[in-house]
Structures are given as structure tokens and as C-alpha cells.
Design a protein around this motif. Structure first.
Motif, PDB file in Angstrom:
ATOM      1  N   ASP A  46       0.463   4.790   0.825  1.00  0.00           N
ATOM      2  CA  ASP A  46       1.618   5.659   1.066  1.00  0.00           C
ATOM      3  C   ASP A  46       2.857   5.243   0.271  1.00  0.00           C
ATOM      4  O   ASP A  46       3.884   5.916   0.333  1.00  0.00           O
ATOM      5  N   ALA A  47       2.776   4.139  -0.456  1.00  0.00           N
ATOM      6  CA  ALA A  47       3.951   3.584  -1.141  1.00  0.00           C
ATOM      7  C   ALA A  47       4.407   4.495  -2.281  1.00  0.00           C
ATOM      8  O   ALA A  47       3.598   4.978  -3.073  1.00  0.00           O
ATOM      9  N   GLU A  48       5.714   4.707  -2.336  1.00  0.00           N
ATOM     10  CA  GLU A  48       6.304   5.484  -3.424  1.00  0.00           C
ATOM     11  C   GLU A  48       6.472   4.570  -4.633  1.00  0.00           C
ATOM     12  O   GLU A  48       7.033   3.485  -4.533  1.00  0.00           O
ATOM     13  N   ARG A  49       6.013   5.019  -5.763  1.00  0.00           N
ATOM     14  CA  ARG A  49       6.103   4.213  -6.982  1.00  0.00           C
ATOM     15  C   ARG A  49       7.427   4.496  -7.681  1.00  0.00           C
ATOM     16  O   ARG A  49       7.823   5.642  -7.818  1.00  0.00           O
ATOM     17  N   GLN A  50       8.093   3.427  -8.087  1.00  0.00           N
ATOM     18  CA  GLN A  50       9.387   3.537  -8.747  1.00  0.00           C
ATOM     19  C   GLN A  50       9.353   2.748 -10.047  1.00  0.00           C
ATOM     20  O   GLN A  50       8.656   1.743 -10.160  1.00  0.00           O
ATOM     21  N   GLU A  51      10.145   3.202 -11.000  1.00  0.00           N
ATOM     22  CA  GLU A  51      10.245   2.486 -12.264  1.00  0.00           C
ATOM     23  C   GLU A  51      11.282   1.376 -12.127  1.00  0.00           C
ATOM     24  O   GLU A  51      12.374   1.607 -11.609  1.00  0.00           O
ATOM     25  N   ILE A  52      10.916   0.190 -12.560  1.00  0.00           N
ATOM     26  CA  ILE A  52      11.893  -0.899 -12.642  1.00  0.00           C
ATOM     27  C   ILE A  52      11.925  -1.397 -14.078  1.00  0.00           C
ATOM     28  O   ILE A  52      10.915  -1.383 -14.778  1.00  0.00           O
ATOM     29  N   ARG A  53      13.113  -1.806 -14.503  1.00  0.00           N
ATOM     30  CA  ARG A  53      13.315  -2.295 -15.866  1.00  0.00           C
ATOM     31  C   ARG A  53      13.900  -3.696 -15.790  1.00  0.00           C
ATOM     32  O   ARG A  53      14.916  -3.907 -15.119  1.00  0.00           O
ATOM     33  N   LEU A  54      13.273  -4.632 -16.477  1.00  0.00           N
ATOM     34  CA  LEU A  54      13.719  -6.016 -16.491  1.00  0.00           C
ATOM     35  C   LEU A  54      14.021  -6.434 -17.927  1.00  0.00           C
ATOM     36  O   LEU A  54      13.126  -6.407 -18.774  1.00  0.00           O
ATOM     37  N   ARG A  55      15.285  -6.794 -18.181  1.00  0.00           N
ATOM     38  CA  ARG A  55      15.642  -7.289 -19.510  1.00  0.00           C
ATOM     39  C   ARG A  55      15.489  -8.794 -19.536  1.00  0.00           C
ATOM     40  O   ARG A  55      16.010  -9.504 -18.690  1.00  0.00           O
ATOM     41  N   GLU A  56      14.737  -9.279 -20.507  1.00  0.00           N
ATOM     42  CA  GLU A  56      14.567 -10.720 -20.660  1.00  0.00           C
ATOM     43  C   GLU A  56      15.861 -11.305 -21.207  1.00  0.00           C
ATOM     44  O   GLU A  56      16.339 -10.890 -22.269  1.00  0.00           O
ATOM     45  N   LYS A  57      16.443 -12.236 -20.444  1.00  0.00           N
ATOM     46  CA  LYS A  57      17.716 -12.840 -20.844  1.00  0.00           C
ATOM     47  C   LYS A  57      17.552 -13.546 -22.194  1.00  0.00           C
ATOM     48  O   LYS A  57      16.548 -14.198 -22.453  1.00  0.00           O
ATOM     49  N   GLY A  58      18.543 -13.369 -23.048  1.00  0.00           N
ATOM     50  CA  GLY A  58      18.515 -13.989 -24.369  1.00  0.00           C
ATOM     51  C   GLY A  58      17.765 -13.176 -25.405  1.00  0.00           C
ATOM     52  O   GLY A  58      17.631 -13.616 -26.549  1.00  0.00           O
ATOM     53  N   THR A  59      17.255 -12.018 -25.018  1.00  0.00           N
ATOM     54  CA  THR A  59      16.531 -11.156 -25.953  1.00  0.00           C
ATOM     55  C   THR A  59      17.007  -9.716 -25.795  1.00  0.00           C
ATOM     56  O   THR A  59      17.815  -9.414 -24.937  1.00  0.00           O
ATOM     57  N   HIS A  60      16.466  -8.846 -26.610  1.00  0.00           N
ATOM     58  CA  HIS A  60      16.747  -7.413 -26.530  1.00  0.00           C
ATOM     59  C   HIS A  60      15.570  -6.655 -25.920  1.00  0.00           C
ATOM     60  O   HIS A  60      15.520  -5.437 -25.988  1.00  0.00           O
ATOM     61  N   LYS A  61      14.611  -7.379 -25.319  1.00  0.00           N
ATOM     62  CA  LYS A  61      13.420  -6.752 -24.750  1.00  0.00           C
ATOM     63  C   LYS A  61      13.667  -6.309 -23.318  1.00  0.00           C
ATOM     64  O   LYS A  61      14.179  -7.064 -22.496  1.00  0.00           O
ATOM     65  N   VAL A  62      13.258  -5.071 -23.015  1.00  0.00           N
ATOM     66  CA  VAL A  62      13.284  -4.564 -21.649  1.00  0.00           C
ATOM     67  C   VAL A  62      11.841  -4.237 -21.263  1.00  0.00           C
ATOM     68  O   VAL A  62      11.200  -3.388 -21.880  1.00  0.00           O
ATOM     69  N   HIS A  63      11.336  -4.948 -20.260  1.00  0.00           N
ATOM     70  CA  HIS A  63       9.979  -4.732 -19.774  1.00  0.00           C
ATOM     71  C   HIS A  63      10.035  -3.656 -18.695  1.00  0.00           C
ATOM     72  O   HIS A  63      10.801  -3.764 -17.744  1.00  0.00           O
ATOM     73  N   ILE A  64       9.213  -2.628 -18.831  1.00  0.00           N
ATOM     74  CA  ILE A  64       9.230  -1.485 -17.923  1.00  0.00           C
ATOM     75  C   ILE A  64       7.960  -1.517 -17.072  1.00  0.00           C
ATOM     76  O   ILE A  64       6.851  -1.624 -17.606  1.00  0.00           O
ATOM     77  N   TYR A  65       8.162  -1.430 -15.750  1.00  0.00           N
ATOM     78  CA  TYR A  65       7.048  -1.474 -14.802  1.00  0.00           C
ATOM     79  C   TYR A  65       7.137  -0.315 -13.822  1.00  0.00           C
ATOM     80  O   TYR A  65       8.228   0.124 -13.476  1.00  0.00           O
ATOM     81  N   GLU A  66       5.991   0.132 -13.359  1.00  0.00           N
ATOM     82  CA  GLU A  66       5.909   1.004 -12.200  1.00  0.00           C
ATOM     83  C   GLU A  66       5.667   0.046 -11.032  1.00  0.00           C
ATOM     84  O   GLU A  66       4.739  -0.766 -11.070  1.00  0.00           O
ATOM     85  N   ALA A  67       6.510   0.128  -9.990  1.00  0.00           N
ATOM     86  CA  ALA A  67       6.444  -0.829  -8.889  1.00  0.00           C
ATOM     87  C   ALA A  67       6.381  -0.112  -7.556  1.00  0.00           C
ATOM     88  O   ALA A  67       6.909   0.994  -7.410  1.00  0.00           O
ATOM     89  N   TRP A  68       5.730  -0.753  -6.580  1.00  0.00           N
ATOM     90  CA  TRP A  68       5.677  -0.215  -5.230  1.00  0.00           C
ATOM     91  C   TRP A  68       5.544  -1.365  -4.245  1.00  0.00           C
ATOM     92  O   TRP A  68       5.109  -2.452  -4.588  1.00  0.00           O
ATOM     93  N   ALA A  69       5.970  -1.106  -2.996  1.00  0.00           N
ATOM     94  CA  ALA A  69       5.945  -2.126  -1.952  1.00  0.00           C
ATOM     95  C   ALA A  69       5.466  -1.513  -0.644  1.00  0.00           C
ATOM     96  O   ALA A  69       5.630  -0.316  -0.410  1.00  0.00           O
TER      97      ALA A  69
END
Length: 102
Positions: A46-69
Motif C-alpha cells: 500500500d506504500a506510496e512511492r515518492q521520488e527522492i533526490r540526494l546530492r553527493e556533497k563535494g560533487t555535482h551528482k544528484v542520485h535519484i531514487y523512487e522510495a517508499w516506507a
């Protein structure tokens, strides 16, 4: 166990604002920590999936995940201090973006 120098920091990006920082040896490990902060559902199905974005400190990379709890009952052999219900989370990697504006 990993040494502190093996840990990397990832900032949770929400509308361009970086409100929280999660650490982990890998981006997925930090994303799992962030997923547990989402509003949990009664079950994983039943979990709603949401997009989360994590920027790695010290870089220009943003890791994109579909997350649910979701909430689960704690195991029978849980320690005394652990509550009866626990929040579990999961993530699925969607990709990586490179920022130009930092």
C-alpha cells in the motif's frame, strides 16, 4: 565496520533546498535512511512511492531514487527498548543527474 573516512554525505534536495544530510558508504545506503523518514503506509504493497533526490556533497551528482516506507511489527526477539512497530523503507534507483548550478 567501515571507517569514518569511507562514509560519504548526501544532502536531501527538496525544491532546490537541501534540508537534511544522510551519510553512508554508498548512495543507496543514504537513500534507505532517507526513505524511512517518509510517511509510512500500513503495508509495503500500500506504500506510496515518492521520488527522492540526494546530492553527493563535494560533487555535482544528484542520485535519484523512487522510495517508499511502511510499518511492520517488530520481531519477537527485539530488544526491550525497541517499540512494537517499526518503519521500514526501500528504494529503487532511477538515475543520476549532474548539476551545473553549484
Amino acid at each position: 565496520m567501515a571507517r569514518d573516512s569511507d562514509k560519504r554525505n548526501f544532502a536531501l534536495r527538496e525544491d532546490g533546498d537541501e534540508s537534511s544530510v544522510f551519510s553512508g558508504g554508498t548512495p543507496r545506503q543514504a537513500a534507505l535512511k532517507a526513505a524511512r523518514r517518509l510517511d509510512p503506509a500500513d503495508s509495503e504493497d500500500d506504500a506510496e512511492r515518492q521520488e527522492i533526490r540526494l546530492r553527493e556533497k563535494g560533487t555535482h551528482k544528484v542520485h535519484i531514487y523512487e522510495a517508499w516506507a511502511w510499518v511492520e511489527q517488530a520481531p519477537d526477539d527485539k530488544p526491550d527498548w525497541m517499540p512494537g512497530d517499526i518503519t521500514k523503507g526501500n528504494v529503487s534507483k532511477e538515475g543520476v543527474e549532474h548539476l551545473d548550478d553549484i
